[in-house]
Design a protein around this motif. Structure first.
Motif: not given
Length: 393
Positions: A297-304, A312-313, A319-327
C-alpha cells in the motif's frame, strides 16, 4: 541490501537537436560500413535525413533497410537478417519506435551468433556480443533504447516472447524530442501510456531498489503531467521533451527493476489479438494494480502522489485506491480502450488467455503480489466487463 546490477546504454545523449551527434558517435565507434534499420512510415516522413546528413558530414554513408513491421514476429527478424548477413556491416543504427529498435538489437546479435533466433528466448542465452549499435527512438514509449530486452510475436504459439541479454544494450542511445513531433495522437497515447506502465510496474516490482525508485517516480511525474498535452497538442515541444525524458527514465527503471503482471497479461493479447503493446498494457494496468496494491500500500500511495493526486489526510489504502482511479482516468482521457471487449476479446477467450499469461514466469515472479491462474482469469474477466473505475479488493 542484496546484490543488484544496474545496466543501461553505453552512452546516453539527450536534448533537442541531439540527433546531430550521430555522425560523431559513429566515428568514435570506428564504423566503416553502417546500415540504418527502420520502417517504411519513418522513411516516408523524411525523418531519416536528420540521421543520414550528420553521418555523411562525418564521412560515413549508410545503407537503409525499411522492412520492419509493427509488433514484429520472428519471421520478420529472419527476413531482415538474411538481407544484411555477409555484407560487412560494423554498425547498426536503429531508428523508429520499439519495433525498429528491438529488431535492430536482435539483428546485432544474429550477425555474431549463428543459432536459430528462437534459441535466444529467455534470460541471458546469447553467447557472443553483437555488432555495435546506435539506437534513436522516434516515439516516447518503449524505452527500448536503454533496455536489454526485445519482444517479438511467436506466430506459432500466438504469444509475445522476450529475449533478455546485456548484449542487447546499444553502444549509444540518442533521445531527441524533435523526432517525436510528428507522431499522431493515437500512437502518442499508446506509447506514452506504455512508458507510464513501465514506470509504475518497475517502481512496484519485487526487484525495485534505491537505484531505480527515484528514476521511476520522476518518470511517473513527467509522463502523467505531459501526456494529455502531447496527445492533443503534438507540437508542444515542452510536452514532447517531458515525454521523451519520461520514457527514457522509465526504460532505465524497467531495464533494471523489471516489470510484472501487467506485461505478463498483455503478452497474449498482442500475440492472439494483435493488440498493440502499449494499448494492451495501459488497458490492463488499472485492473492489475487493483490486485497488486494491497501487497504494498505504501508504494502505491507514493504512485498516487507522483501522479499529482492530493493524498493528504488519506489512509494508505485510500491513497492507493486513488492511484488506481487516476491511472484509469488518464488512460480514458487519452483514448485508450477501457475493456477487453473493445479490442475483440470474447468471454470464451478468457480461459486460454489466462493459461498463456500464467506461463510468463519471468514477469509474474517479479510482481508484488503472487497471482494464481484463478486470479489472472478474474483480472481478465473484470477487464472484459469493465463499466466502472476499478477499486481495491
Amino acid at each position: 541490501m542484496g546484490i543488484s546490477y544496474f545496466r543501461t546504454a553505453g552512452t546516453l545523449i539527450t536534448g533537442t537537436g541531439s540527433i546531430a551527434e550521430v555522425g560523431e558517435q559513429a566515428k568514435k565507434l570506428e564504423a566503416t560500413k553502417a546500415i540504418i534499420v527502420t520502417d517504411k512510415i519513418i522513411r516516408e516522413t523524411g525523418l531519416l535525413s536528420k540521421v543520414t546528413e550528420p553521418l555523411s558530414a562525418a564521412g560515413l554513408e549508410a545503407d537503409i533497410i525499411d522492412d520492419v513491421v509493427p509488433e514484429p514476429p520472428f519471421e520478420n527478424l529472419e527476413q531482415l537478417a538474411a538481407q544484411i548477413e555477409g555484407k560487412g556491416y560494423d554498425l547498426l543504427i536503429g531508428v523508429g519506435g520499439g519495433s525498429a529498435l528491438d529488431i535492430t538489437k536482435v539483428l546485432s546479435i544474429m550477425l555474431t551468433n549463428k543459432e536459430d533466433v528462437r534459441e535466444f528466448v529467455g534470460i541471458e542465452k546469447v553467447k557472443n556480443p553483437g555488432v555495435p549499435m546506435i539506437l534513436v527512438p522516434t516515439t516516447a514509449g518503449t524505452g527500448s533504447e536503454v533496455t536489454y530486452n526485445a519482444i517479438f510475436t511467436d506466430t506459432r504459439d500466438k504469444v509475445k516472447k522476450g529475449i533478455v541479454s546485456p548484449y542487447l544494450l546499444p553502444s549509444v542511445a540518442i533521445v531527441d524530442a524533435e523526432l517525436t513531433l510528428s507522431v499522431p495522437p493515437a500512437v502518442t497515447a499508446a506509447t506514452g501510456m506504455d512508458a507510464l506502465v513501465h514506470a509504475v510496474e518497475s517502481y512496484t516490482a519485487i526487484r525495485a531498489g534505491e537505484l531505480t525508485d527515484g528514476i521511476a517516480l520522476q518518470a511517473i511525474k513527467l509522463i502523467s503531467r505531459s501526456i494529455r498535452k502531447a496527445v492533443y497538442n503534438g507540437k508542444d515541444l515542452k510536452a514532447r521533451e517531458n515525454m521523451a525524458m519520461g520514457s527514457l527514465l522509465a526504460g532505465i527503471s524497467l531495464g533494471n527493476a523489471g516489470v510484472g503482471a501487467v506485461h505478463a497479461l498483455a503478452y497474449p493479447l498482442g500475440g492472439k489479438f494483435k493488440v498493440p503493446h502499449g494499448v494492451a498494457n495501459s488497458l490492463l494496468l488499472p485492473f492489475v494494480m487493483k490486485y497488486n496494491a494491497v501487497a504494498d500500500l505504501k508504494k502505491f500511495a507514493e504512485v498516487a502522489e507522483a501522479l499529482g493526486e492530493n493524498i493528504e489526510g488519506l489512509s494508505l489504502r485510500e491513497a492507493a485506491d486513488r492511484a488506481v482511479a487516476a491511472l484509469a482516468q488518464l488512460s480514458r482521457d487519452v483514448g485508450i480502450p477501457s475493456s477487453l471487449k473493445e479490442v475483440g476479446v470474447t468471454a470464451s477467450d478468457i480461459p486460454a488467455l489466462a493459461e498463456e499469461a500464467s506461463k510468463v514466469d519471468r514477469l509474474l515472479n517479479n510482481n508484488p503480489r503472487w497471482l494464481t491462474m484463478k486470479e489472472i482469469q478474474k483480472i481478465y474477466e473484470e477487464a472484459y466487463g469493465a463499466v466502472e473505475e476499478p477499486s481495491l479488493t
